[in-house]
Design a protein around this motif. Sequence first.
Motif, mmCIF file in Angstrom:
data_model
loop_
_atom_site.group_PDB
_atom_site.id
_atom_site.type_symbol
_atom_site.label_atom_id
_atom_site.label_comp_id
_atom_site.label_asym_id
_atom_site.label_seq_id
_atom_site.Cartn_x
_atom_site.Cartn_y
_atom_site.Cartn_z
ATOM 1 N N GLU B 100 50.404 32.768 26.867
ATOM 2 C CA GLU B 100 51.417 32.995 27.304
ATOM 3 C C GLU B 100 51.762 33.346 29.488
ATOM 4 O O GLU B 100 52.319 32.373 30.334
ATOM 5 C CB GLU B 100 52.502 34.066 26.712
ATOM 6 N N SER B 101 50.915 33.936 29.561
ATOM 7 C CA SER B 101 51.147 34.521 31.351
ATOM 8 C C SER B 101 50.551 33.276 31.451
ATOM 9 O O SER B 101 51.331 32.925 32.688
ATOM 10 C CB SER B 101 50.718 35.450 31.278
ATOM 11 N N LEU B 102 49.629 32.409 31.310
ATOM 12 C CA LEU B 102 48.861 31.187 31.760
ATOM 13 C C LEU B 102 50.412 30.005 31.922
ATOM 14 O O LEU B 102 50.448 30.061 33.241
ATOM 15 C CB LEU B 102 48.005 30.137 30.544
ATOM 16 N N PHE B 103 51.255 30.494 31.122
ATOM 17 C CA PHE B 103 52.827 28.508 31.594
ATOM 18 C C PHE B 103 53.544 29.969 32.162
ATOM 19 O O PHE B 103 54.608 29.012 32.161
ATOM 20 C CB PHE B 103 52.805 28.266 29.918
ATOM 21 N N ALA B 104 52.942 30.678 32.695
ATOM 22 C CA ALA B 104 54.656 31.466 33.629
ATOM 23 C C ALA B 104 55.235 30.617 35.067
ATOM 24 O O ALA B 104 55.803 30.566 35.070
ATOM 25 C CB ALA B 104 53.970 32.901 33.371
ATOM 26 N N GLN B 105 53.920 29.691 35.494
ATOM 27 C CA GLN B 105 53.908 29.222 36.239
ATOM 28 C C GLN B 105 53.555 27.811 36.268
ATOM 29 O O GLN B 105 53.390 26.896 35.266
ATOM 30 C CB GLN B 105 53.115 29.141 37.703
ATOM 31 N N LYS B 106 54.834 27.317 36.859
ATOM 32 C CA LYS B 106 54.015 25.336 36.887
ATOM 33 C C LYS B 106 53.792 24.698 37.847
ATOM 34 O O LYS B 106 54.903 24.910 39.421
ATOM 35 C CB LYS B 106 55.333 24.862 36.558
ATOM 36 N N LYS B 136 52.291 20.405 25.900
ATOM 37 C CA LYS B 136 52.880 20.606 27.193
ATOM 38 C C LYS B 136 52.294 19.897 27.523
ATOM 39 O O LYS B 136 51.354 18.734 27.604
ATOM 40 C CB LYS B 136 51.646 21.965 27.536
ATOM 41 N N LYS B 137 52.323 19.488 29.009
ATOM 42 C CA LYS B 137 52.466 18.238 30.043
ATOM 43 C C LYS B 137 50.772 18.951 30.415
ATOM 44 O O LYS B 137 50.395 19.885 31.481
ATOM 45 C CB LYS B 137 52.991 18.177 30.703
ATOM 46 N N VAL B 138 49.692 17.606 30.001
ATOM 47 C CA VAL B 138 48.619 18.185 31.237
ATOM 48 C C VAL B 138 47.828 17.539 31.853
ATOM 49 O O VAL B 138 48.064 16.246 31.849
ATOM 50 C CB VAL B 138 47.119 18.627 29.547
ATOM 51 N N LEU B 139 47.175 17.914 33.038
ATOM 52 C CA LEU B 139 45.806 17.047 33.906
ATOM 53 C C LEU B 139 44.848 17.300 33.911
ATOM 54 O O LEU B 139 44.745 18.958 33.995
ATOM 55 C CB LEU B 139 47.014 16.822 35.008
ATOM 56 N N VAL B 140 43.791 16.487 33.778
ATOM 57 C CA VAL B 140 42.550 16.370 33.969
ATOM 58 C C VAL B 140 42.066 16.149 35.492
ATOM 59 O O VAL B 140 42.258 15.149 35.178
ATOM 60 C CB VAL B 140 41.998 15.956 32.751
ATOM 61 N N ALA B 141 41.384 17.024 35.848
ATOM 62 C CA ALA B 141 40.526 16.466 36.967
ATOM 63 C C ALA B 141 39.066 16.612 36.778
ATOM 64 O O ALA B 141 38.810 17.389 37.301
ATOM 65 C CB ALA B 141 41.044 17.256 38.336
ATOM 66 N N ARG B 188 54.217 15.070 39.883
ATOM 67 C CA ARG B 188 54.382 14.723 38.810
ATOM 68 C C ARG B 188 55.059 16.012 37.544
ATOM 69 O O ARG B 188 55.319 15.848 35.968
ATOM 70 C CB ARG B 188 53.654 14.392 37.256
ATOM 71 N N GLY B 189 55.480 16.989 37.284
ATOM 72 C CA GLY B 189 56.002 17.623 36.745
ATOM 73 C C GLY B 189 54.797 18.285 35.382
ATOM 74 O O GLY B 189 55.241 18.960 34.569
ATOM 75 N N THR B 190 53.889 18.336 35.665
ATOM 76 C CA THR B 190 52.290 18.977 35.236
ATOM 77 C C THR B 190 52.516 20.663 34.623
ATOM 78 O O THR B 190 53.408 21.207 35.781
ATOM 79 C CB THR B 190 51.548 18.740 35.377
ATOM 80 N N ASP B 191 51.948 20.618 33.857
ATOM 81 C CA ASP B 191 52.172 22.462 33.317
ATOM 82 C C ASP B 191 50.978 22.705 33.733
ATOM 83 O O ASP B 191 51.010 23.844 33.496
ATOM 84 C CB ASP B 191 52.796 22.643 32.023
ATOM 85 N N PRO B 223 49.581 27.109 46.966
ATOM 86 C CA PRO B 223 49.141 28.771 46.606
ATOM 87 C C PRO B 223 49.347 29.743 45.427
ATOM 88 O O PRO B 223 50.215 28.983 44.806
ATOM 89 C CB PRO B 223 50.747 29.073 48.095
ATOM 90 N N GLY B 224 48.173 30.621 45.455
ATOM 91 C CA GLY B 224 48.049 31.372 44.200
ATOM 92 C C GLY B 224 47.013 30.286 43.345
ATOM 93 O O GLY B 224 46.821 31.456 42.466
ATOM 94 N N ALA B 225 46.626 29.494 43.468
ATOM 95 C CA ALA B 225 45.976 28.873 42.342
ATOM 96 C C ALA B 225 44.715 28.769 42.533
ATOM 97 O O ALA B 225 44.606 29.071 44.381
ATOM 98 C CB ALA B 225 46.335 27.401 42.672
ATOM 99 N N PRO B 226 43.447 28.784 42.111
ATOM 100 C CA PRO B 226 43.920 28.658 40.286
ATOM 101 C C PRO B 226 44.125 30.295 40.375
ATOM 102 O O PRO B 226 44.187 30.866 40.752
ATOM 103 C CB PRO B 226 42.366 28.062 40.225
ATOM 104 N N HIS B 227 45.118 29.876 39.518
ATOM 105 C CA HIS B 227 45.297 31.110 38.340
ATOM 106 C C HIS B 227 44.811 31.578 36.967
ATOM 107 O O HIS B 227 44.519 33.158 36.923
ATOM 108 C CB HIS B 227 46.799 30.638 37.581
ATOM 109 N N GLU B 228 43.808 30.321 36.606
ATOM 110 C CA GLU B 228 42.352 31.451 35.828
ATOM 111 C C GLU B 228 41.066 30.197 36.425
ATOM 112 O O GLU B 228 41.400 29.413 37.013
ATOM 113 C CB GLU B 228 42.660 30.972 34.275
ATOM 114 N N VAL B 229 40.295 31.165 36.413
ATOM 115 C CA VAL B 229 38.874 30.798 36.605
ATOM 116 C C VAL B 229 38.046 30.958 35.517
ATOM 117 O O VAL B 229 37.568 32.457 35.143
ATOM 118 C CB VAL B 229 38.884 31.336 37.785
ATOM 119 N N TRP B 230 37.438 29.834 34.542
ATOM 120 C CA TRP B 230 37.036 30.439 33.548
ATOM 121 C C TRP B 230 35.609 29.946 33.422
ATOM 122 O O TRP B 230 35.007 28.994 33.670
ATOM 123 C CB TRP B 230 37.608 29.239 31.993
ATOM 124 N N LEU B 231 34.765 30.084 33.067
ATOM 125 C CA LEU B 231 33.152 30.218 32.880
ATOM 126 C C LEU B 231 33.002 29.753 31.245
ATOM 127 O O LEU B 231 33.127 30.596 29.768
ATOM 128 C CB LEU B 231 32.458 31.766 33.283
#
Lengths: 441, 308
Positions: B100-106, B136-141, B188-191, B223-231
């Motif tokens: 939920e908090s992951l999608f708090a920002q866009k 959700k609208k997802v973008l993969v880099a 693009r309005g990606t989530d 600014p503020g990104a990345p919001h999560e860093v996953w190992l």
Amino acid sequence: MFNQLTEKFGVIFKKLSGRGKLTEENVREALAEVRRALLEADVNYKVVKDFLADVETKALGAEVLSSIQPGQLFVKIVYDSLVELLGKNAELIKTAGAPPTMIMAVGLQGSGKTTFCGKLALQYKNKGKRVWLAACDTQRPAAREQLKILGDSVGVKTHLAGEDAVAGALEARQRSLEDGADFLIIDTAGRLHIDEELMNELAKMKTKLKPTEILLVLDAMTGQDAVNVATQFHQKLGLDGLVLTKLDGDARGGAALSVRKVTGVPIKLAGVGEKLADLEPFYPDRMASRILGMGDIVGLVEKAQEAFSQEKAEELAERLRKKSFTLEDFRQQLLEVKKMGPLDSLAGKLPAAFSRGMEAGFDENGLKHTEAMLSSMTPTEREKPHIIDGSRRRRIAKGSGTSVQEVNQLLRQFEQMAKMMKSVSKMGKFKADLLGRLGRF
Amino acid sequence: MGFSFEKLKAGLTKTRQSFFGKVREVLGVGGLDEATLSRLEEILVGSDLGVATAERVLSHLKEETQRSGIARDREQVLSLLKSEIKSIVVDNGSPGDFEESLFAQKPSVVLVLGVNGTGKTTSIGKLARRFAGSGKKVLVAASDTFRAAAIEQLELWAKRSGADFVKAASGQDPASVAFDAVSAAQKRGTDIVLVDTAGRLHTKTNLMEELKKVKRVIGKALPGAPHEVWLVLDATVGQNGLLQAKTFHQDLGVTGVVLTKLDGTAKGGIVLAIASELGVKVRYIGIGEKLEDLELFDPEDFVEALFA
């Protein structure tokens, strides 16, 4: 870790004070430390149990020679047993009577099969062999493309399998045979050892293709489960060898020992980097050091070998044999050591017995002063330190911008060091080996 | 959760027994004596918890049982051991609260990293599928510009999961790919943006610096990104997993772990050491090769599986 182990052994065996035999009580205590070290290195706990039982038998009642300490003797027993278990000599890949020699790489997902295939192809190509690659990983998206790119960069031909991996391997055999290839290296999809369907696919490939060698590619970082994985692959396919990958990291690699122990299959090659040339024969002695936590020493030795010129090292060894270690040698050593990088990191890499003696002389901050003092001495003074009297000390202090106290300290350290060098040259074979590996420090 | 447990179970060996079954057997009728403790240690060490963590758990268990006088009561020892282990991995709130908090920002940006061969690219494919599946609208880099065909692999996953895809020209700087992706996402309005990176051993200083740069540059794009860093951590990994986590955490501030390949016989016990030493919790588990084989981490299931 090895330093810690050696020290712990030292404490445990102190009571024996260099005489007699190792006792049951001492050995038990020391074995508990070995157990911990091995488990922390990811050796399987069942394998650890067997290993300890073996070491216990060897250690109990072992004669402690007067030349070495009981702690050292125990380390030697552990180390030798490890090396023996890992396989004394590096074993090579068999070649087929009639070419092409077919080598099949199998293993879990992400162990490094595809990269290994590329590396092996390069190795054979560099020996002037005609090599083919077969991309039979039909599972992971773009895996076949990955191998093709590697093959292209090595400069060998790659056959891409269609949807059927086994058929692909057979086609590759046919094409490589017609092309007069010496080697065909077959990459297969990563799979879990409990995935019956995919394991059957490999068994079928083996039956139809009749490869010369089937190699299990194993990540050096693998934990306790390595035993399950290797056992299942071995039962299903009858492995000919193991390849240990990602050894360029800091994993202690105890899985190698586990797998070797439960399958009896020799470890043949080691992947030591991301570049295609980073493939080496497997060195059991290095691996034993690494598992015991001596991994850094191997790295250090390599660094030392790069930095020390062979000639100078031999000269020093010669002098050591004649027991005439002089300030000039000390100076040369300092200069060589400087090439090896920051000294504080170096001291930590040395076994305890060495670092204690060295730290005093090789303190990073004091190094420049030491060098200046040595340079302020005349060649004669460096060759015959005993002639350095009070007035010479004052001159050296002045010339190097230091104090007489510092010069005194240096000479004292040198004396200590010369003593250490002497005692070292008297030590048993194990220490001498180590010493040799340390660039004859 | 029942469904996920069944699936996890199906992937495990046939000899599977429940936590209680196995431990009950170990505990026998005598309760918690020295022999039992050493057998329990074997089970924990055999699950890759590591000697230190196993000892910590068991010495605490011993103290507690003695203090409360329940050492001979098998059932109570059992539930104490279970809650002991669970307390290490459990997060506040229920599994998935963090989504939920992951999608708090866009857009929300997730940087995904790990050593070679842990399953980063596959996990990103699965995550993309999971998020796209929930609308959700997802973008993969594709910032893995090193490994041959890594970009092609991710592109296929992105296509299959219905996510947008931003890729590098061959040899392009990974940081600039990440920058382009995050910028594109804002337009693009990606989530959510999932940034794949090349696998690297944590001991390679220069490659770790490259990763720090990727993180910095993402922060410049948004600014503020990345919001999560996953190992991404392979469940088969042994004690080196802790070293990996420590180094990645120290250099990049890891916020969660994706534990992959749990469909084998490996238990992934090292995440207990990681959780207890670094406070970093597991977010997702990978349990198969298909796109949908990714689930939220459930501490209950995990503890069950440890003793399976």
